[in-house]
Design a protein around this motif. Structure first.
Motif, PDB file in Angstrom:
ATOM      1  N   GLN A 149       0.833  -1.199   0.000  1.00 15.58           N
ATOM      2  CA  GLN A 149       0.000   0.000   0.000  1.00 15.58           C
ATOM      3  C   GLN A 149       0.867   1.248   0.000  1.00 15.58           C
ATOM      4  O   GLN A 149       1.980   1.245   0.527  1.00 15.58           O
ATOM      5  CB  GLN A 149      -0.868   0.044   1.256  1.00 15.58           C
ATOM      6  CG  GLN A 149      -1.705  -1.188   1.512  1.00 15.58           C
ATOM      7  CD  GLN A 149      -2.212  -1.177   2.944  1.00 15.58           C
ATOM      8  OE1 GLN A 149      -3.320  -0.748   3.215  1.00 15.58           O
ATOM      9  NE2 GLN A 149      -1.382  -1.637   3.863  1.00 15.58           N
ATOM     10  N   GLU A 202      -2.943   4.990   1.399  1.00 14.60           N
ATOM     11  CA  GLU A 202      -3.852   3.849   1.413  1.00 14.60           C
ATOM     12  C   GLU A 202      -3.847   3.167   2.764  1.00 14.60           C
ATOM     13  O   GLU A 202      -4.896   2.809   3.309  1.00 14.60           O
ATOM     14  CB  GLU A 202      -3.468   2.854   0.314  1.00 14.60           C
ATOM     15  CG  GLU A 202      -3.734   3.370  -1.102  1.00 14.60           C
ATOM     16  CD  GLU A 202      -3.109   2.491  -2.169  1.00 14.60           C
ATOM     17  OE1 GLU A 202      -3.549   2.581  -3.323  1.00 14.60           O
ATOM     18  OE2 GLU A 202      -2.167   1.731  -1.846  1.00 14.60           O
ATOM     19  N   ALA A 203      -2.658   2.980   3.329  1.00  9.99           N
ATOM     20  CA  ALA A 203      -2.544   2.316   4.623  1.00  9.99           C
ATOM     21  C   ALA A 203      -3.170   3.142   5.740  1.00  9.99           C
ATOM     22  O   ALA A 203      -3.659   2.590   6.732  1.00  9.99           O
ATOM     23  CB  ALA A 203      -1.081   2.047   4.943  1.00  9.99           C
TER      24      ALA A 203
END
Length: 295
Positions: free
Chosen positions: A245, A249-250
């Motif tokens: 990611q 995103e994470a």
């Protein structure tokens, strides 16, 4: 200026910490304050400038120089926020030191442990008491932070331990590394494994003392695993980043946990990965090849 809520992220100059500050600043309210902290003053200033200019930013963002290995400095900041604002609402202990494969694990152990473990302990000790009702206190760990990743001989050092006992276990492990006997005694070669287990154990220790009161007040203390993230810290260890990611995103699942309206009691004091609890007893001690592929 009136401040409704205050959020603080350590190790926020780059990577996941920076993405968390960006996300908080975009999802919190204009009267809220997000504090971006790091050890290097110029990097803190530059990072704050980037967040402030981002089109999605809604909240006020300020930078603070903070070395989490300096426990008195961590405590001074917590005291300042309690005095000025009555406490803090969101705290994310995210600081970590770079661990590289081109140097021996023993050579890097002291700095790594000081930041990842000493820093997490300092944040838990100092910010736990100033966390306001409805607050969130999170330590960023990983799925390696489960008891099953350690030799069973060490389980008693972390399972059901107090924070003081976790710190003693960490120092015992550090002493073995310095003496060159850690692997002989059964500690994993990769120092990230005991470090993450100790981080989660520290969270569990603090949570065990606060659980009833915190749940009554909709307050969360937990550890999180963000999954594999493409950062300078993780790049040296993984040959394939095709499934990794981005930090942004994470950050999404972590932000969802931090900003959820109600605390799920099942997540309290646990290691949470993508909204699901990772069982404390899960995992098995990694072998030579496994350690490079573990998330």
């Amino acid at each position: 200026m009136t401040v409704a809520r205050i959020a603080l992220v350590t190790g926020a100059n780059q990577g996941l910490g920076f993405a968390l500050v960006e996300g908080l600043a975009a999802r919190m309210e204009p009267d809220d304050l997000v504090l971006l902290t790091g050890r290097n003053a110029q990097r803190v200033t530059d990072a704050v400038s980037l967040v402030a200019k981002a089109p999605g930013t809604r909240s006020r963002v300020e930078g603070r120089v903070l070395d989490v290995t300096d426990a008195p400095a961590v405590d001074r900041l917590a005291t300042e926020l309690r005095t000025r604002y009555g406490g803090v609402d969101i705290v994310v202990s995210n600081a970590s030191a770079l661990l590289t494969p081109d140097r021996s694990q023993a050579e890097q152990a002291d700095e790594f442990i000081d930041v990842a473990n000493g820093g997490a302990h300092a944040v838990l000790r100092s910010f736990g008491p100033v966390l306001r009702p409805g607050g969130r206190l999170i330590v960023v760990a990983s799925s390696l932070g489960t008891l099953g990743h350690l030799d069973p001989r060490f389980h008693h050092l972390f399972d059901g331990a107090s924070l003081d006992e976790v710190e003693e276990a960490v120092e015992s492990w550090r002493a073995a590394i310095r003496a060159g006997t850690s692997e002989e005694l059964g500690w994993p070669h990769w120092i990230n494994v005991p470090s993450k287990v100790a981080q989660v154990a520290a969270v569990r220790a603090v949570a065990a003392e606060r659980r009833a009161t915190d749940l009554d007040r909709n307050t969360l203390v937990a550890a999180v695993c963000p999954g594999l993230v493409d950062t300078p810290l993780s790049r040296p260890w993984f040959p394939d980043f095709s499934q990794a990611q981005t930090p942004a995103e994470a950050a999404t699942a972590v932000l969802d946990l931090l900003l959820a309206e109600k605390v799920d009691p099942a997540t309290y004091g646990e290691l949470v990965r993508f909204g699901k609890v990772v069982p404390w007893q899960e995992g098995r001690p990694p072998g030579h090849q496994e350690r490079l592929l573990a998330e």
